[in-house]
Design an enzyme around this catalytic site. Structure first.
Site, PDB file in Angstrom:
ATOM      1  N   ILE A  89       0.703  -1.061   0.095  1.00  0.00           N
ATOM      2  CA  ILE A  89       0.085   0.105   0.082  1.00  0.00           C
ATOM      3  C   ILE A  89       0.782   1.258  -0.074  1.00  0.00           C
ATOM      4  O   ILE A  89       1.604   1.190   0.754  1.00  0.00           O
ATOM      5  CB  ILE A  89      -0.918  -0.190   1.265  1.00  0.00           C
ATOM      6  CG1 ILE A  89      -1.800  -1.329   1.358  1.00  0.00           C
ATOM      7  CG2 ILE A  89      -1.733   1.361   1.372  1.00  0.00           C
ATOM      8  CD1 ILE A  89      -2.804  -1.155   0.189  1.00  0.00           C
ATOM      9  N   HIS A 105      -3.241 -11.545   8.330  1.00  0.00           N
ATOM     10  CA  HIS A 105      -2.064 -12.111   7.981  1.00  0.00           C
ATOM     11  C   HIS A 105      -2.129 -13.593   8.629  1.00  0.00           C
ATOM     12  O   HIS A 105      -2.378 -14.035   9.669  1.00  0.00           O
ATOM     13  CB  HIS A 105      -0.760 -11.640   8.262  1.00  0.00           C
ATOM     14  CG  HIS A 105       0.568 -12.482   7.864  1.00  0.00           C
ATOM     15  ND1 HIS A 105       0.879 -11.986   6.616  1.00  0.00           N
ATOM     16  CD2 HIS A 105       1.316 -13.485   8.144  1.00  0.00           C
ATOM     17  CE1 HIS A 105       2.114 -12.873   6.301  1.00  0.00           C
ATOM     18  NE2 HIS A 105       2.174 -13.645   7.304  1.00  0.00           N
TER      19      HIS A 105
END
Ligand code: GRF
Length: 196
Positions: A89, A105
């Site tokens: 990002i 994650h």
């Protein structure tokens, strides 16, 4: 009602689960848009079949503030959720949406995080190391790959004969159970009023 943008690159089972969760009863949020960098990602069909707009943006457009920022503002996004999103990002987004951008994650970070640690690679590494447990981490997104403050972790036991596909199935179960609920909690912690 807070508005969520989901960024996803692939299958989108988490994206679908989150959309469905917020379409059920009043949970204080709704998924306003799904953004993907992959024109053939199954997440597009999953979102559209649930009535959620899906937009394909090539990586160059996601890195272009003149394209991505007006798109997020037009949808009055309060929270960005990364669910299997494989691009980094850009910093201008993490700065503008500080405390308002989260990732899931599929390991107990900081273990099995960082560059190259995504999807099946994570589960293969966990099995190769002979771990007796693994888990999921929901964390804020910073400029560092898999960095950012942890919000939630939970673990699951592994048996010695688990192969990576078994680990993946266990992780998906945890994700389905916890991720939407954790997102709802994060939404509740945000200040009232329109953000963008
Ligand atoms: C999930 O395991 C998530 O933790 C990781 O990528 C996977 C995405 O799966 N970041 P899906 O696309 O939601 O099915």
């Amino acid at each position: 009602m807070k508005r969520i943008a989901i960024f996803a690159s692939g299958n989108g089972s988490n994206a679908e689960n989150i959309i469905r969760y917020f379409q059920t009863g009043d949970r204080g949020g709704e998924v306003a848009i799904v953004i993907t960098n992959k024109p053939d990602a199954p997440v597009i069909e999953r979102a559209e079949s649930l009535g959620v707009e899906a937009v394909v943006l090539p990586a160059a457009d996601i890195r272009n503030p003149e394209i991505i920022m007006p798109l997020l503002a037009a949808h009055r996004i309060d929270l960005i959720v990364l669910a299997g999103f494989l691009l980094m990002i850009p910093e201008f987004i993490t700065e503008r949406y500080a405390g308002r951008i989260v990732n899931i994650h599929p390991s107990l970070l900081p273990k099995y995080g960082g560059k190259g640690m995504y999807g099946r690679h994570v589960h293969e590494a966990v099995v190769a190391a002979g771990e007796r447990e693994t888990g999921i981490t929901v964390h804020y997104v910073s400029e560092q790959c898999d960095g950012g403050e942890h919000i939630f972790q939970t673990s699951v036991a592994l048996s010695t004969d688990d192969i990576p596909a078994d680990v993946e199935a266990k992780i998906h179960q945890l994700e389905k159970l916890h991720f939407p609920r954790v997102i709802a909690e994060i939404l509740r912690s945000l200040p009232d009023g329109q953000f963008s």
